[in-house]
Scaffold this active site. Sequence first.
Site, mmCIF file in Angstrom:
data_model
loop_
_atom_site.group_PDB
_atom_site.id
_atom_site.type_symbol
_atom_site.label_atom_id
_atom_site.label_comp_id
_atom_site.label_asym_id
_atom_site.label_seq_id
_atom_site.Cartn_x
_atom_site.Cartn_y
_atom_site.Cartn_z
ATOM 1 N N VAL B 11 44.059 -0.038 10.281
ATOM 2 C CA VAL B 11 45.524 -0.189 10.285
ATOM 3 C C VAL B 11 46.250 1.149 10.436
ATOM 4 C CG1 VAL B 11 45.940 0.037 7.791
ATOM 5 C CG2 VAL B 11 47.300 -1.612 9.132
ATOM 6 N N SER B 13 46.082 3.426 12.810
ATOM 7 C CA SER B 13 46.407 3.930 14.147
ATOM 8 C C SER B 13 46.239 2.822 15.193
ATOM 9 C CB SER B 13 45.485 5.112 14.511
ATOM 10 O OG SER B 13 44.133 4.669 14.515
ATOM 11 N N ILE B 15 46.068 -0.139 17.843
ATOM 12 C CA ILE B 15 46.456 -1.551 17.837
ATOM 13 C C ILE B 15 46.716 -2.046 16.417
ATOM 14 C CG2 ILE B 15 45.637 -3.897 18.364
ATOM 15 C CD1 ILE B 15 44.012 -2.571 20.716
ATOM 16 N N LEU B 50 33.547 0.960 7.000
ATOM 17 C CA LEU B 50 32.658 -0.116 7.468
ATOM 18 C C LEU B 50 31.235 0.383 7.699
ATOM 19 C CD1 LEU B 50 35.080 -1.957 9.937
ATOM 20 C CD2 LEU B 50 34.063 -2.951 7.882
ATOM 21 N N TYR B 156 28.183 0.746 22.313
ATOM 22 C CA TYR B 156 29.545 0.210 22.225
ATOM 23 C C TYR B 156 29.631 -1.166 22.905
ATOM 24 C CZ TYR B 156 34.571 -0.268 22.720
ATOM 25 O OH TYR B 156 35.851 -0.750 22.664
#
Lengths: 270, 270
Positions: B11, B13, B15, B50, B156
Site C-alpha cells: 500500500v 507505493s 498501484i 511476505l 517473475y
Amino acid sequence: MQQLTYAVTGVASGIGAELARILTAQGHRVIGFDIQHTVENIDRFIPLDLNDADSIQQAAQAISEPLDGLCNNAGLPPRDGLEETILQVNFLGTRALTYAVLPLLRPDASIINMASRAGHGWRDGVEQVKRLGRLKRRDQLAQFIVDEKLDATRCYNLTKEAVILWTLAEAETIVNRGFRINSLSPGGIATGILGDFQRAFGAKMARNVARAGRPGRPDEIAKIAAFLLSPASNWIKGTDIAIDGGMGAFNQADLMDLHGLRLPEKEMAE
Amino acid sequence: MQQLTYAVTGVASGIGAELARILTAQGHRVIGFDIQHTVENIDRFIPLDLNDADSIQQAAQAISEPLDGLCNNAGLPPRDGLEETILQVNFLGTRALTYAVLPLLRPDASIINMASRAGHGWRDGVEQVKRLGRLKRRDQLAQFIVDEKLDATRCYNLTKEAVILWTLAEAETIVNRGFRINSLSPGGIATGILGDFQRAFGAKMARNVARAGRPGRPDEIAKIAAFLLSPASNWIKGTDIAIDGGMGAFNQADLMDLHGLRLPEKEMAE
C-alpha cells in the site's frame, strides 16, 4: 457526474433492458435499438433488425447525436431452424452495425460486444471463424452451413467465438481511432432465453449452474457492462471478461488438474 | 453508500497507494500492509514482510476487524539477485497470507490477486507452476531455482502464471465458503518499478507500449481493482482481467493472424 450518451442494442429485454435501466439511473442518455418496440428506460427508440442489411444502415443513420459508447447486446440463442439468422445477427450484422456507427463515436468511446461462455473455445475455432468472416454476402450463409456441417448450437458457439476473435482483431485499429473495444462473456444467465440454452447445452449447463450455486441474473451482467462503458475502465482494451459466477474457472481447474495448488481443506483455518 | 473495510498489501507505493486513495475517497476503510511504513490514505497500517512466514502470520493476527475484501497487490519486479525472494513474495507468501486472512472475511468478500501481463503464458507454464506449488519449505527454493534453471525474469513470470492458475484452482473452494477470488493482469504500467520491467523485457515491452500509445498509469489499474472489490462486480468469479491498453490483443491478433476479420480501412466509414 457528466451525462454521457450510450447506444444499446437488444434493449427490449434481458441484459439490454437491465443495462438501459442502470445507465438511465446513473443519469446517462440511452438510445435503444431492438426488433421489438420498447419505451422503457430509454430516451429514444430506433428499430433495428440485424438480419437485414438495409435496417442496419437505416438504424445507424437515424442516430442524430454523438455517442460515448455502443453495447452490441442483441443476439439470438441456439434454436433449431435459425441457423442462418444466428450467424447473421450475432456476428455479421453486429459487425456491420459497429462499422456503421463508428463515425458517430466521440473520443474515448467504449464499444462492448456481448460474447458468451459458449465462445470459450475460440482458440480452437480460429480457422472456422476466419472462413465465416470472409463471406461477402448474406446468400452465402446457407451453403456455408452445409459445407461446415453446422447445427444451431454450433452456429451459436461459432458466432460467440467470432465476436471474441473479431474484438481482438479490431482492437488496434479501434485504439488508433481513439476508441476502445472489449467483449463480455456471460455464462448461464436467467433471462427469457435460458430455456434455449438448457435445451442446447443440457446436462453440462445444469452442472455448471449447480456448481456456481445458481444461474446469473441479467443485472449482474449489466452492471459490468455499465462499468465497461464508463471512463473508469478506460485502460481495459481488446479483452474479454468472463462473468459466469466461476463456471469457467471450475472447468479449467478440472481440465488442467490444478487442485494440487489449493491448500488442503484441513489446513485451511476455519 | 455502505462503508466497507478492505485490506490492501503493497500500500506504500504504486498501484496499492492509488487503490487506497480511491477506496478512501469512496468512503471505505482501508487497512494497509507494506514492508515500508506509510500513513497515506489508510485507516490503519500493519507491517508485512511476505518474505517472512512469521511476519505473515503476525500481520493476519493483527487484523482486528472483519474484512469485505483483500487485494494482494504487493510484489517484487524482476531483478537479478532477488530470484528466491520473488518466488516467495509474489506467490508463496501471497498465498499464505490469503489463507491466514480467510477466517476474517465477511460473507461475499472479494479477493483480488495482482497478476501481470507477464503471466500470460500460464497455459504453457502449468507443470512448472505445479512443481513450485508443491514446495513445502522456504529453504527448498534455492535448489528449485537451480533445478529449473530460472533467472530473475523467469522467476517473475512464473509467479504471475502461478497467481493466475492458483486463482483458477481455488475459485470453487472460495465460492463454496461464500467469497470470490479473481486476478488482474496489468501490462506496462508507469510505477517506480517500470525500469525493472524495461530491463527485463527490453524491446518487446517498448514495442507494446508504443502500440498502446503510452504506458498505463497506476490509477488506471487501481480503478478496476476498486470495482472488482465492490459488490457491483459480484458475479465475476475465478477469472483474470487483462488491463493493458490493448497490448495483449495486439499480440494475439498478430500471432493468430486475425487481421482478415477486420473491415478493410477503405471500407470503414470516416
